[in-house]
Design an enzyme around this catalytic site. Structure first.
Site, PDB file in Angstrom:
ATOM      1  N   SER A   1      29.157   8.270  10.514  1.00 61.28           N
ATOM      2  CA  SER A   1      28.871   9.755  10.260  1.00 61.28           C
ATOM      3  C   SER A   1      29.365  10.031   8.931  1.00 61.28           C
ATOM      4  CB  SER A   1      29.352  10.701  11.602  1.00 61.28           C
ATOM      5  OG  SER A   1      29.137  11.967  10.951  1.00 61.28           O
ATOM      6  N   LYS A   2      28.354  10.824   8.166  1.00 56.92           N
ATOM      7  CA  LYS A   2      28.731  11.456   7.022  1.00 56.92           C
ATOM      8  C   LYS A   2      29.112  12.708   7.019  1.00 56.92           C
ATOM      9  CE  LYS A   2      27.702   7.627   4.128  1.00 56.92           C
ATOM     10  NZ  LYS A   2      28.730   6.609   4.470  1.00 56.92           N
ATOM     11  N   SER A   3      29.086  13.365   8.383  1.00 51.98           N
ATOM     12  CA  SER A   3      29.084  14.987   8.251  1.00 51.98           C
ATOM     13  C   SER A   3      30.552  15.372   7.864  1.00 51.98           C
ATOM     14  CB  SER A   3      29.097  15.152   9.889  1.00 51.98           C
ATOM     15  OG  SER A   3      27.798  15.071  10.332  1.00 51.98           O
TER      16      SER A   3
ATOM     17  N   THR B   1      25.226  14.632  17.198  1.00 54.08           N
ATOM     18  CA  THR B   1      24.239  13.324  17.038  1.00 54.08           C
ATOM     19  C   THR B   1      23.899  12.791  18.126  1.00 54.08           C
ATOM     20  OG1 THR B   1      23.781  11.663  15.400  1.00 54.08           O
ATOM     21  CG2 THR B   1      26.215  11.930  15.939  1.00 54.08           C
TER      22      THR B   1
ATOM     23  N   LYS C   1      21.850  14.872  21.814  1.00 56.79           N
ATOM     24  CA  LYS C   1      21.121  15.860  21.305  1.00 56.79           C
ATOM     25  C   LYS C   1      20.580  16.609  22.370  1.00 56.79           C
ATOM     26  CE  LYS C   1      20.480  14.785  16.637  1.00 56.79           C
ATOM     27  NZ  LYS C   1      19.466  14.824  15.277  1.00 56.79           N
TER      28      LYS C   1
ATOM     29  N   GLY D   1      10.062   9.985  19.729  1.00 56.90           N
ATOM     30  CA  GLY D   1      11.177  10.094  20.401  1.00 56.90           C
ATOM     31  C   GLY D   1      12.068  11.413  19.917  1.00 56.90           C
TER      32      GLY D   1
ATOM     33  N   ALA E   1      13.832  12.232  17.415  1.00 56.51           N
ATOM     34  CA  ALA E   1      13.687  12.801  15.812  1.00 56.51           C
ATOM     35  C   ALA E   1      12.462  13.249  15.585  1.00 56.51           C
ATOM     36  CB  ALA E   1      14.023  11.304  15.121  1.00 56.51           C
TER      37      ALA E   1
ATOM     38  N   THR F   1       3.831   3.554  21.610  1.00 55.67           N
ATOM     39  CA  THR F   1       3.768   3.643  23.008  1.00 55.67           C
ATOM     40  C   THR F   1       2.896   4.987  23.010  1.00 55.67           C
ATOM     41  OG1 THR F   1       5.737   2.686  23.764  1.00 55.67           O
ATOM     42  CG2 THR F   1       4.625   3.835  25.385  1.00 55.67           C
TER      43      THR F   1
HETATM   44  P1  ATR Z   1      15.233   8.941  18.335  1.00 53.09           P
HETATM   45  O1  ATR Z   1      16.039  10.024  19.121  1.00 53.09           O
HETATM   46  O2  ATR Z   1      15.811   8.311  17.086  1.00 53.09           O
HETATM   47  O3  ATR Z   1      14.021   9.465  17.847  1.00 53.09           O
HETATM   48  P2  ATR Z   1      14.441   7.435  20.532  1.00 53.09           P
HETATM   49  O4  ATR Z   1      14.118   8.733  21.152  1.00 53.09           O
HETATM   50  O5  ATR Z   1      14.792   6.243  21.188  1.00 53.09           O
HETATM   51  O6  ATR Z   1      15.055   7.498  19.290  1.00 53.09           O
HETATM   52  O7  ATR Z   1      12.845   7.152  19.969  1.00 53.09           O
HETATM   53  C1  ATR Z   1      12.613   6.022  19.222  1.00 53.09           C
HETATM   54  C2  ATR Z   1      11.201   5.951  18.705  1.00 53.09           C
HETATM   55  O8  ATR Z   1      11.121   4.962  17.592  1.00 53.09           O
HETATM   56  C3  ATR Z   1      10.216   5.857  19.741  1.00 53.09           C
HETATM   57  O9  ATR Z   1       8.831   6.534  19.160  1.00 53.09           O
HETATM   58  C4  ATR Z   1       9.912   4.182  19.445  1.00 53.09           C
HETATM   59  O10 ATR Z   1       8.559   3.819  19.717  1.00 53.09           O
HETATM   60  P3  ATR Z   1       8.269   3.614  21.441  1.00 53.09           P
HETATM   61  O11 ATR Z   1       8.029   5.030  22.031  1.00 53.09           O
HETATM   62  O12 ATR Z   1       6.969   3.068  21.278  1.00 53.09           O
HETATM   63  O13 ATR Z   1       9.334   2.912  21.890  1.00 53.09           O
HETATM   64  C5  ATR Z   1       9.820   4.282  17.992  1.00 53.09           C
HETATM   65  N1  ATR Z   1      10.233   2.868  17.656  1.00 53.09           N
HETATM   66  C6  ATR Z   1      11.498   2.267  17.538  1.00 53.09           C
HETATM   67  N2  ATR Z   1      11.377   1.035  17.302  1.00 53.09           N
HETATM   68  C7  ATR Z   1      10.041   0.659  16.698  1.00 53.09           C
HETATM   69  C8  ATR Z   1       9.482  -0.161  16.123  1.00 53.09           C
HETATM   70  N3  ATR Z   1      10.031  -1.552  15.784  1.00 53.09           N
HETATM   71  N4  ATR Z   1       8.131  -0.181  15.832  1.00 53.09           N
HETATM   72  C9  ATR Z   1       7.490   1.009  16.016  1.00 53.09           C
HETATM   73  N5  ATR Z   1       8.075   2.006  16.580  1.00 53.09           N
HETATM   74  C10 ATR Z   1       9.477   1.972  17.005  1.00 53.09           C
END
Ligand code: ATR
Length: 277
Positions: A13-15, A60, A64, A126, A128, A150
């Site tokens: 973390s850079k916070s 973080t 969250k 996800g 973010a 997905t």
């Molecule tokens: P965050 O809180 O960082 O968003 P998360 O809730 O686990 O983490 O969500 C990760 C996101 O990155 C998801 O949308 C995931 O896609 P899936 O829902 O299909 O799993 C996406 N993701 C992660 N790795 C990926 C990859 N190699 N290619 C495409 N999408 C990816």
């Protein structure tokens, strides 16, 4: 003043350095620590942090969402994001807010990247992505498209945003549409944002067609990195003029949190320049 950042992992973390820079601007005495806190212990831990004189916490991954359970009050933008990236003790109550979306919008404005009337593609659905879509919608874009490996998750995210306060957003008529990653070929966008966690993995295997960058004025990876991520490299190969990582957003979301905790609005330019942003 006792502040800190919680998450797991937390070493990276850079916070602390960002908030120390802000505090120095106003000669504020600040203790800002990194705390390794797991999901299981999170609620008890947060409670005792505030009981022992803590004023504010940055939050973080992976905490969250879970921190919303301990909040007495949740801001509209945190409700829309269904996540919080900061907690704040105000009048004896724990207030949860999400400053990520505002951080991104402020960063894009600083970089002269237009949002209004533009077509924006968000990769990933996800946590973010959830944190930034409502704030982008408030800036009157032409369209926000959420695409995910997905597809069900993209559909779910869009539905959740519509349900959680979509009607209170400025551009409430304009809701995001969702697509799968492989249905994006030959569609053009003005701004492409990588909100997947692909850049955090060693192989960075982002399965997306490079044609998504054709004609884009800017591309931004929410992940911050010393070297270009694969997403950034792909954007540069497709001649996108403005390509960024998530450093600016990180600094700006921290500035918004800091000003709520302390009442002082810090100057972010020094930190932005120190990274060549
Ligand atoms: P965050 O809180 O960082 O968003 P998360 O809730 O686990 O983490 O969500 C990760 C996101 O990155 C998801 O949308 C995931 O896609 P899936 O829902 O299909 O799993 C996406 N993701 C992660 N790795 C990926 C990859 N190699 N290619 C495409 N999408 C990816």
């Amino acid at each position: 003043m006792k502040l800190g950042v919680i998450g797991s992992p937390i070493e990276h973390s850079k916070s602390p350095e960002i908030h120390t820079n802000f505090a120095d601007q106003f000669d504020l005495e600040l203790v800002f620590e990194k705390y390794l806190v797991s999901k299981n212990e999170c609620l008890e831990w947060v409670k005792s942090f505030f009981e022992s004189g803590g004023l504010g916490l940055s939050v973080t991954l992976p905490l969250k969402e879970v921190v919303l359970e301990i909040a007495d009050d949740i801001s509209l933008r945190a409700k829309q994001a269904a996540a919080a990236n900061m907690l704040f003790l105000k009048d004896g109550k724990i207030f949860a807010d999400c400053t990520d979306g505002l951080g991104l919008v402020t960063d894009l404005k600083t970089k002269d990247v237009d949002i209004a009337d533009k077509k924006i593609l968000i990769l990933g659905a996800g946590g973010a992505a959830k944190g930034i879509v409502p704030s982008l919608l408030n800036e009157n874009p032409k369209q926000v498209i959420v695409a995910n490996r997905t597809p069900e998750k993209a559909i779910q995210l869009v539905a959740q945003i519509q349900e959680l306060g979509g009607s209170q957003m400025k551009s409430s008529i304009l809701m995001p549409s969702s697509l799968t990653l492989d249905s994006l070929e030959n569609t053009s966008f003005d701004l492409v944002i990588n909100a997947t966690s692909a850049s955090t993995s060693a192989d960075q295997n982002l399965e997306v067609d490079s044609s998504i960058f054709k004609g884009a004025a800017a591309a931004l990876d929410l992940y911050y990195s010393q070297t270009d991520t694969k997403f950034m490299q792909m954007a540069k190969e497709q001649s996108v003029a403005k390509v960024y990582d998530g450093w600016g957003m990180l600094v700006e979301q921290a500035a918004e949190s800091f000003s709520q905790w302390t009442g002082f609005k810090p100057d972010t330019s020094g930190l932005l320049e120190s990274r060549g942003a």
